[in-house]
Design a protein around this motif. Structure first.
Motif, PDB file in Angstrom:
ATOM      1  N   ILE A 164       0.836  -1.198   0.000  1.00  0.00           N
ATOM      2  CA  ILE A 164       0.000   0.000   0.000  1.00  0.00           C
ATOM      3  C   ILE A 164       0.874   1.253   0.000  1.00  0.00           C
ATOM      4  CG2 ILE A 164      -1.682   1.348   1.310  1.00  0.00           C
ATOM      5  CD1 ILE A 164      -2.770  -1.363   2.353  1.00  0.00           C
ATOM      6  N   LEU A 165       1.903   1.278   0.839  1.00  0.00           N
ATOM      7  CA  LEU A 165       2.807   2.436   0.902  1.00  0.00           C
ATOM      8  C   LEU A 165       3.481   2.684  -0.441  1.00  0.00           C
ATOM      9  CD1 LEU A 165       4.531   1.842   4.377  1.00  0.00           C
ATOM     10  CD2 LEU A 165       2.867   3.617   3.815  1.00  0.00           C
ATOM     11  N   VAL A 166       3.909   1.622  -1.096  1.00  0.00           N
ATOM     12  CA  VAL A 166       4.575   1.759  -2.401  1.00  0.00           C
ATOM     13  C   VAL A 166       3.621   2.351  -3.426  1.00  0.00           C
ATOM     14  CG1 VAL A 166       5.594   0.485  -4.329  1.00  0.00           C
ATOM     15  CG2 VAL A 166       6.256  -0.077  -1.980  1.00  0.00           C
ATOM     16  N   LEU A 167       2.398   1.829  -3.478  1.00  0.00           N
ATOM     17  CA  LEU A 167       1.433   2.322  -4.465  1.00  0.00           C
ATOM     18  C   LEU A 167       1.068   3.782  -4.198  1.00  0.00           C
ATOM     19  CD1 LEU A 167      -0.386   1.305  -6.884  1.00  0.00           C
ATOM     20  CD2 LEU A 167      -2.219   1.234  -5.202  1.00  0.00           C
ATOM     21  N   ILE A 168       0.789   4.116  -2.947  1.00  0.00           N
ATOM     22  CA  ILE A 168       0.419   5.494  -2.615  1.00  0.00           C
ATOM     23  C   ILE A 168       1.564   6.451  -2.917  1.00  0.00           C
ATOM     24  CG2 ILE A 168      -0.115   7.054  -0.694  1.00  0.00           C
ATOM     25  CD1 ILE A 168      -1.824   4.879   0.497  1.00  0.00           C
ATOM     26  N   HIS A 169       2.788   6.022  -2.664  1.00  0.00           N
ATOM     27  CA  HIS A 169       3.951   6.872  -2.953  1.00  0.00           C
ATOM     28  C   HIS A 169       3.968   7.287  -4.419  1.00  0.00           C
ATOM     29  CE1 HIS A 169       8.083   8.364  -2.946  1.00  0.00           C
ATOM     30  NE2 HIS A 169       8.277   7.624  -4.026  1.00  0.00           N
TER      31      HIS A 169
END
Length: 359
Positions: free
Chosen positions: A342-347
């Motif tokens: 999730i963090l990677v995608l939102i970044h």
């Protein structure tokens, strides 16, 4: 039905030996009776250890680049388009799940596995009536095809005699031995656990960000600051594990989305014997449902619970009042991977794109 933190802890942790995990009959048949979800005791402990090995921070942090590649490719395919967020997120989480199950070889099997699994997922909660012509009958055939695909992969790996640092490799290297049926049940079970729940959570996160511009602005600023600092230090823009540690605002958004949406609304447990519980008799065989959504939306546990407010997680919540991944020995072993993808995608979504919610 259990709707207080203290009682949920009793069922899931303190007196967990009195309540076994259970699912609807159709889901048990689709996943397989030897999947980790349905186990207790030593066999469950062994399986959980193997699964945790594949999804613990020390393992997943070495695959951030691979997750980034999947995320970037997916985002590029959306450019200038109207998308169905949940369906696209299911594609993303499915591909990430396969990466951690099969390693980089997952691309060799992705389409065949997807074809079968997408038929299977449609009947998880349906009536298990295996009559010719019904969707359940087609799903049972797809389940058989999935097992055959996995059997071919296992045969190929045994011929190669390599060490594989992925979930399939860990299951194959189990010292006490796992037969092909056990491995297939657990691989299919992990795909189920890793896909729809995480895809649903990301969908809710994007909805909440779109409806709360100030929160989206704070997340975007945090993500852009990470890139700016990397450039100033002369580093490339590729995300690192250390970068994800700095995403405090984004992590609070994930936590608040987990609370408000409560993707895991409740979990099934079944009394294995007659149980005296807080003055009530729960007969053997009766279902007990800890209601996570009720706990997360109770005013006793969270102030103004219907409001989306990530800042509430600047302070730790009341003990046992926040259980987005369950609790006890059957809590989700892949929660660290879910948060990382999730963090990677939102970044990448917030630093490279602008988007709007249409409905």
């Amino acid at each position: 039905m259990i709707s207080s933190p203290e009682e949920a802890k009793l069922v899931l942790v303190s007196k967990a030996h009195l309540f076994k995990p259970t699912f609807p009959a159709s889901k048990e048949r689709m996943l397989g009776k030897q999947a980790i979800f349905f186990q207790r005791g030593e066999y469950h402990t062994k399986l959980r250890k193997l699964v945790l090995t594949a999804f613990m921070p020390e393992t997943i942090k070495n695959k951030i680049l691979d997750i980034e590649s999947i995320a970037v490719s997916l985002l590029q395919s959306w450019e200038g388009k109207l998308i169905n967020t949940f369906q696209e997120m299911k594609t993303y989480t499915f591909n990430v799940a396969l990466l951690f199950i099969f390693g980089r070889d997952e691309v060799l099997y992705r389409e065949d596995l997807k074809r079968c699994y997408y038929i299977l997922e449609k009947v998880y909660n349906s009536m298990p009536m295996n009559l010719p012509g019904t969707l359940f009958h087609k799903a049972m055939k797809a389940r058989k095809d999935l097992a055959q695909i996995l059997a071919k992969i296992l045969k190929l790996r045994r011929q190669m005699k390599h060490d594989f640092s992925d979930l399939l490799g860990y299951l194959m290297d189990d010292e006490e031995g796992q037969d092909d049926e056990q491995i297939a049940d657990n691989i299919i079970g992990v795909i189920f656990a890793a896909r729809d729940t995480t895809a649903s959570l990301i969908t809710w996160i994007l909805k909440f960000l779109a409806e709360n511009p100030s929160v989206l602005h704070a997340v975007t600023e945090e993500q852009e600051s990470i890139i700016k600092n990397k450039v100033e230090r002369g580093e490339d823009r590729i995300l690192s594990w250390a970068d994800t540690k700095k995403m405090t605002i984004t992590k609070r958004v994930i936590q608040e989305s987990l609370r408000v949406a409560s993707i895991l609304s409740f979990t099934f447990r079944e009394a294995v014997e007659d149980v005296e519980f807080n003055g009530y008799l729960i007969p053997k065989g009766w279902k007990v449902l800890p209601l996570f959504r009720n706990i997360h939306h109770s005013r006793d546990n969270f102030c103004d619970p219907e409001k989306f407010d990530p800042s509430r997680f600047e302070v730790a919540p009341k003990a046992n009042a926040f259980m987005p991944f369950g609790s006890g020995t059957h809590s989700c072993p892949g929660n660290e991977l879910a948060k990382l993808e999730i963090l990677v995608l939102i970044h990448h979504l917030t630093t490279k794109y602008r988007w709007v919610k249409l409905s």
